[in-house]
Structure formats: structure tokens, C-alpha cells
Write a protein that holds these residues in place. Structure first.
Motif, PDB file in Angstrom:
ATOM      1  N   PHE A  26      35.241  41.843  34.023  1.00  0.00           N
ATOM      2  CA  PHE A  26      34.300  42.952  34.204  1.00  0.00           C
ATOM      3  C   PHE A  26      33.594  43.304  32.888  1.00  0.00           C
ATOM      4  O   PHE A  26      32.416  43.616  32.859  1.00  0.00           O
ATOM      5  CB  PHE A  26      35.036  44.164  34.769  1.00  0.00           C
ATOM      6  CG  PHE A  26      34.136  45.342  35.008  1.00  0.00           C
ATOM      7  CD1 PHE A  26      33.224  45.332  36.052  1.00  0.00           C
ATOM      8  CD2 PHE A  26      34.212  46.460  34.190  1.00  0.00           C
ATOM      9  CE1 PHE A  26      32.382  46.427  36.266  1.00  0.00           C
ATOM     10  CE2 PHE A  26      33.370  47.554  34.399  1.00  0.00           C
ATOM     11  CZ  PHE A  26      32.466  47.530  35.436  1.00  0.00           C
TER      12      PHE A  26
ATOM     13  N   GLU B 111      44.307  32.702  39.404  1.00  0.00           N
ATOM     14  CA  GLU B 111      44.437  33.747  40.431  1.00  0.00           C
ATOM     15  C   GLU B 111      45.134  33.238  41.687  1.00  0.00           C
ATOM     16  O   GLU B 111      44.836  32.140  42.159  1.00  0.00           O
ATOM     17  CB  GLU B 111      43.045  34.254  40.837  1.00  0.00           C
ATOM     18  CG  GLU B 111      42.355  35.007  39.734  1.00  0.00           C
ATOM     19  CD  GLU B 111      40.912  35.391  40.092  1.00  0.00           C
ATOM     20  OE1 GLU B 111      40.562  35.409  41.287  1.00  0.00           O
ATOM     21  OE2 GLU B 111      40.152  35.668  39.155  1.00  0.00           O
TER      22      GLU B 111
ATOM     23  N   ASP C 257      45.689  43.016  36.209  1.00  0.00           N
ATOM     24  CA  ASP C 257      44.521  43.858  36.371  1.00  0.00           C
ATOM     25  C   ASP C 257      44.848  45.335  36.562  1.00  0.00           C
ATOM     26  O   ASP C 257      44.741  45.887  37.653  1.00  0.00           O
ATOM     27  CB  ASP C 257      43.643  43.362  37.514  1.00  0.00           C
ATOM     28  CG  ASP C 257      42.182  43.593  37.179  1.00  0.00           C
ATOM     29  OD1 ASP C 257      41.896  44.625  36.549  1.00  0.00           O
ATOM     30  OD2 ASP C 257      41.339  42.742  37.509  1.00  0.00           O
TER      31      ASP C 257
HETATM   32  P1  ADP Z   1      38.525  41.913  34.738  1.00  0.00           P
HETATM   33  O1  ADP Z   1      39.706  42.551  35.417  1.00  0.00           O
HETATM   34  O2  ADP Z   1      38.191  42.545  33.440  1.00  0.00           O
HETATM   35  O3  ADP Z   1      37.341  41.804  35.657  1.00  0.00           O
HETATM   36  P2  ADP Z   1      39.947  39.518  35.124  1.00  0.00           P
HETATM   37  O4  ADP Z   1      41.334  39.977  34.854  1.00  0.00           O
HETATM   38  O5  ADP Z   1      39.538  39.389  36.546  1.00  0.00           O
HETATM   39  O6  ADP Z   1      38.943  40.435  34.368  1.00  0.00           O
HETATM   40  O7  ADP Z   1      39.764  38.128  34.391  1.00  0.00           O
HETATM   41  C1  ADP Z   1      38.643  37.289  34.560  1.00  0.00           C
HETATM   42  C2  ADP Z   1      39.092  35.851  34.763  1.00  0.00           C
HETATM   43  O8  ADP Z   1      40.017  35.443  33.760  1.00  0.00           O
HETATM   44  C3  ADP Z   1      39.783  35.669  36.095  1.00  0.00           C
HETATM   45  O9  ADP Z   1      39.184  34.572  36.742  1.00  0.00           O
HETATM   46  C4  ADP Z   1      41.214  35.348  35.775  1.00  0.00           C
HETATM   47  O10 ADP Z   1      41.650  34.309  36.591  1.00  0.00           O
HETATM   48  C5  ADP Z   1      41.205  34.906  34.325  1.00  0.00           C
HETATM   49  N1  ADP Z   1      42.405  35.488  33.682  1.00  0.00           N
HETATM   50  C6  ADP Z   1      42.571  36.770  33.285  1.00  0.00           C
HETATM   51  N2  ADP Z   1      43.776  36.966  32.742  1.00  0.00           N
HETATM   52  C7  ADP Z   1      44.420  35.773  32.777  1.00  0.00           C
HETATM   53  C8  ADP Z   1      45.732  35.315  32.360  1.00  0.00           C
HETATM   54  N3  ADP Z   1      46.602  36.154  31.788  1.00  0.00           N
HETATM   55  N4  ADP Z   1      46.047  34.035  32.576  1.00  0.00           N
HETATM   56  C9  ADP Z   1      45.162  33.192  33.170  1.00  0.00           C
HETATM   57  N5  ADP Z   1      43.931  33.552  33.584  1.00  0.00           N
HETATM   58  C10 ADP Z   1      43.545  34.822  33.389  1.00  0.00           C
END
Ligand code: ADP
Length: 280
Positions: A27, A100, A158
Motif C-alpha cells: 500500500f 501469500e 498485515d
Molecule cells: P501492504 O500491506 O502494505 O499493502 P503487503 O503486506 O500486501 O503490503 O505486501 C506487498 C507484497 O509483498 C505482497 O504481495 C506480499 O506477498 C509481499 N510480502 C510482504 N511481506 C512479505 C514477507 N514477510 N514475506 C514474503 N512476502 C511478503
């Protein structure tokens, strides 16, 4: 160590991180993978969240997720490694290579067993029972917010919308981001979020798991959902969902929040169905 509070424990140096490729778009900005060399010399694979807008108020919202995660320590919750609070601000977390749960369910739909799907639900439920004990509400429970650490281990992540329940303030950007199709009726109607509304969302997340990540109510517009819920309509039983689990889901989707089971009760029920599925 004694005498170090949580913010000190999570302070890390940028020089100890080697940034790798882009994993995805979050985000607030890009998320990269990388390697972190810990003070003990251990090399840890990490995910690095960045924030493209560095204005003070955006930065504060971005870092609020890490602020909550600092206090959490659970085998099925994404682990925070550290935070870099000077520009450019970074949140560094343990990396979960399989990504995910939503995408993983689609990729592995022909190989996953019912027992494994129940195991994932049980692990997410344990993480939520832990939050319930801390009076923390998550507010965004969905397979897109669960990461797969290994084929037998998932982690709830998240915490961007999470809050301690006695705090009555709202996440500013949330109105347009609210996940209507996952939300309890009182959350849609009154923006009321409690552990009981998390239980409703958990039910939807279990539904997604057994539907191999289909979108809940994909046949409806967001605006039609509340009328359907109020006339008693609920998500149908996914083909793969055992009847005992669907019966739990219908209890999670009780219209009255105080009638829904608690997460600790749900852990007991899921543990039992998981046991039965493995034995029989
Ligand atoms: P936000 O919550 O800020 O929108 P996300 O947590 O959805 O961001 O992260 C964006 C992308 O990064 C997602 O596609 C997620 O799969 C990947 N991602 C985030 N954290 C991790 C993690 N700890 N390990 C692997 N992939 C991650």
C-alpha cells in the motif's frame, strides 16, 4: 536482553541489509526481499517494506503497523525483525518464500489435502486467539494477508488496520480500502470492529481457504452485500469444506456479535476436526 525495551530491540542498521529484488507492491510502496546480517552474525532472509511518500503523517501511518508488531511474538504471526526510522524508512520482516496464502492455494489446488487446509485454518485461529488475549483486533483477516512459510506453516500478517480495542480512532485511508465482503454486519453498518467482528472475518477467511481463494460474494457488488446479510443470506458451503467446519462457520456468521464463538473456542473445535481428519 534486560533493560532494552521493544523499540531498542528492533532498531537495526541499514548497513546490515542487502536489498534484493521486488517481491510486490504494498500500500505504501515497494516490498523487496533481502538478507539481514544480525548482530550475532546470522544471515536472515527478510522482506523489506518501503514507503514512497516520506511526509510525516504518511510515515507515521506506515510505521504504525511495525509499532503494533513489535509487541507480538507468536509462531503463526509474521515476525518483525526491525525498523529503520530515518529516511528512507523501512520495515524489515522475516521472509516467507511461498508468498501469500491466496496465491499459494491457487497454485497448489490439486495437491493440498483437506487435513492441510484445516491445519492452515487452525494456525490462523491460534494467531487470532493470541491477539484476542491481548485485546487486539486485526480488522483485515483474509487469505491475501496470510503468508506461507512452509507447506505446513502459515503466518498471519498485515497489521496495517490493526488496533487495540479500547482505542476508538480510525485508520484514515481505510474508507475506500474497507474489505466489505469480509466484514461483519456491524462493521459495515457502524464501522464497529471488535474481536467478535474478527471472528466473522476469520469465518470468511476459512471459506476462502476451502474455496481455493475464490472471492467471497464474487457474484455480488459491494453495495448489495449488507442487504443480503440482513435478509439472512450467508456464503454457501464450499465443496471441499467438511460439514463440521461449515457448521462452525455459520456460528461465526451469527448476526448478533455476542452469539459468535471466541477464538479460543474455535481453536478447540478446529483442533478436534483436524485430529479426526488425520485419523479417519
Ligand atoms: P501492504 O500491506 O502494505 O499493502 P503487503 O503486506 O500486501 O503490503 O505486501 C506487498 C507484497 O509483498 C505482497 O504481495 C506480499 O506477498 C509481499 N510480502 C510482504 N511481506 C512479505 C514477507 N514477510 N514475506 C514474503 N512476502 C511478503
Amino acid at each position: 536482553p534486560e533493560g532494552t525495551d521493544n523499540s531498542e530491540r528492533h532498531r537495526i542498521c541499514r548497513e546490515d541489509i542487502v536489498v534484493g529484488r521486488i517481491l510486490g507492491e504494498g500500500f505504501f510502496g515497494e516490498v523487496h526481499d533481502g538478507i539481514y546480517k544480525s548482530p550475532t552474525g546470522e544471515r536472515i532472509s527478510v522482506a523489506i517494506k518501503t514507503c514512497k511518500d516520506c511526509s510525516a503523517d504518511v510515515k507515521e501511518k506506515f510505521l504504525s503497523e511495525a509499532g503494533l508488531m513489535k509487541d507480538l511474538d507468536h509462531p503463526h504471526i509474521v515476525r518483525l525483525i526491525g525498523v529503520i526510522e530515518v529516511d528512507p524508512v523501512w520495515i524489515v520482516m522475516e521472509l516467507y518464500e511461498h508468498g501469500e496464502l491466496g496465491n499459494y492455494l491457487v497454485q497448489q489446488q490439486y495437491t493440498l489435502t483437506i487435513a492441510t487446509l484445516i491445519l492452515y485454518c487452525l494456525q490462523i485461529c491460534k494467531a487470532l486467539a493470541y491477539l484476542e488475549g491481548l485485546n487486539m483486533v486485526h480488522r483485515d483477516i483474509a487469505v491475501r494477508n496470510v503468508l506461507v512459510a512452509s507447506p505446513k506453516c502459515v503466518k498471519l500478517g498485515d497489521f496495517g488496520l490493526s488496533r487495540y480495542v479500547d482505542e476508538h480512532e480510525y485508520y484514515k485511508a481505510s474508507v475506500s480500502r474497507l474489505p466489505i465482503k469480509w466484514m461483519a454486519p456491524e462493521s459495515i453498518n457502524f464501522r464497529r470492529f471488535t474481536t467478535a467482528s474478527d471472528v466473522w472475518m476469520f469465518g470468511v477467511c476459512v471459506w476462502e481457504t476451502f474455496s481455493m481463494a475464490q472471492q467471497p460474494f464474487f457474484w455480488l457488488e459491494n453495495g448489495q452485500v449488507i442487504n443480503q446479510l440482513e435478509s439472512g443470506v450467508r456464503l454457501p458451503k464450499p465443496q471441499l469444506c467438511p460439514p463440521a467446519i461449515y457448521s462452525l462457520l455459520t456460528r461465526c456468521w451469527a448476526y448478533e456479535p455476542n452469539v459468535r464463538p471466541s477464538f479460543s473456542q474455535l481453536v478447540c473445535s478446529l483442533r478436534y476436526t483436524h485430529y479426526c481428519t488425520r485419523v479417519f
